[in-house]
Design an enzyme around this catalytic site. Sequence first.
Site, short mmCIF file in Angstrom:
data_model
loop_
_atom_site.label_atom_id
_atom_site.label_comp_id
_atom_site.label_asym_id
_atom_site.label_seq_id
_atom_site.Cartn_x
_atom_site.Cartn_y
_atom_site.Cartn_z
N ALA A 244 0.83 -1.21 0.00
CA ALA A 244 0.00 0.00 0.00
C ALA A 244 0.86 1.25 0.00
O ALA A 244 1.92 1.30 0.62
CB ALA A 244 -0.91 0.01 1.22
N GLU A 301 -3.73 -12.63 0.22
CA GLU A 301 -2.88 -12.59 1.41
C GLU A 301 -3.58 -13.33 2.55
O GLU A 301 -4.32 -12.73 3.33
CB GLU A 301 -2.57 -11.15 1.82
CG GLU A 301 -1.71 -10.40 0.82
CD GLU A 301 -1.23 -9.05 1.37
OE1 GLU A 301 -1.59 -8.71 2.52
OE2 GLU A 301 -0.50 -8.35 0.66
N HIS A 304 -3.20 -11.77 6.20
CA HIS A 304 -3.64 -10.42 6.55
C HIS A 304 -5.10 -10.44 7.03
O HIS A 304 -6.02 -10.71 6.26
CB HIS A 304 -3.51 -9.49 5.34
CG HIS A 304 -3.87 -8.06 5.63
ND1 HIS A 304 -2.93 -7.05 5.72
CD2 HIS A 304 -5.08 -7.47 5.83
CE1 HIS A 304 -3.54 -5.90 5.97
NE2 HIS A 304 -4.86 -6.14 6.03
#
Length: 342
Positions: A244, A301, A304
């Site tokens: 990000a 992911e 996460h």
Amino acid sequence: MKFKRIAAVFTAFSVLFGLSACGKNAAVPRDEQEQQVTVPSEAQETTEAPTLDSAVTTAQEVTDTPAVTTTVVHGADDVESIYLTFYEASLSVGQSTMPFVTMLPDSAPNKSEKWTSSDSSVARVDELGNITAVGEGTCTITVTSVSTPDVKADVAVTVAPQPGLTYMEGVLIANKTYGLPSDYNPGGLTPETSAAFDRLVQGAANDGINIYLSSGFRSYDYQNEIYNNYIAAYGKAATDTFSARPGHSEHQTGMAIDVNIIDDSFIGTPEAIWIEEHCEEYGFILRYPQGKADITGYKYEPWHIRYVGEDFVKKFREAADKAGDPKYTLEEYFGIDSVYQD
């Protein structure tokens, strides 16, 4: 209860006098480990240790008013009245405060408390009386004597939106479309996130699964460092698929956690399977599920997870079941996109 009350007194006076504390973040250092992966992840860095100076003062405004409480005549050993250090509070979304409680008479043998919110979408409250602003509006937080349920006291809570942040149904949104201000810094994992993760770890242990935190809170500046390092190594286009940009990382919210092995070797492990099947039981969702990169903006992911609270998880799962999609995303739930605006 004595020790809890001591902790509550300290927390209450911290709020009243502008103190703040860093959230728990027991990250496992990873910045010196070499990762052998085909596609890197932004989370292959250590969790930045928060500092006291970076913590956010919890209460924007607390209004003291004359003591107004319910008093009922009971037996000599019953709680007869409850007094609070304040009865009104004005907060911005994401902020917290906690009143100190006094139950009388002192001789009452059971001074246990029960806390409730008239509208948890505006403000929620935990078992110790920590009030957290969730969404714009007004509500009433009530503390009741467990031993004498008709004795109670109320806090009128007014919640205003926090500038620069986007909340939807009490969920702070951080993705490629919706960013966070550079100075937004909760000082670490939020208390609710940390407590929920502790319960998740214990639940996994009960099933013979070892789950641990590898990356938690990351500040804007630290995310900026990570992002630029990846650009230098992989280029901007590739980096945007797994890391990000600063101000757009869920880790900056203090409500996102990367667990265990933070690379593709985690896929299909017993730990990854357990997380996907059980994290919602503890108020978390798998944020970037498989096959949804075009919607979330990020590759799969399985490590996460994002804390959204057990109340929201119930609504989220109902919507997912109605859509017939076990890999539902926040973007789909709220009908929003995740695309950088450049």
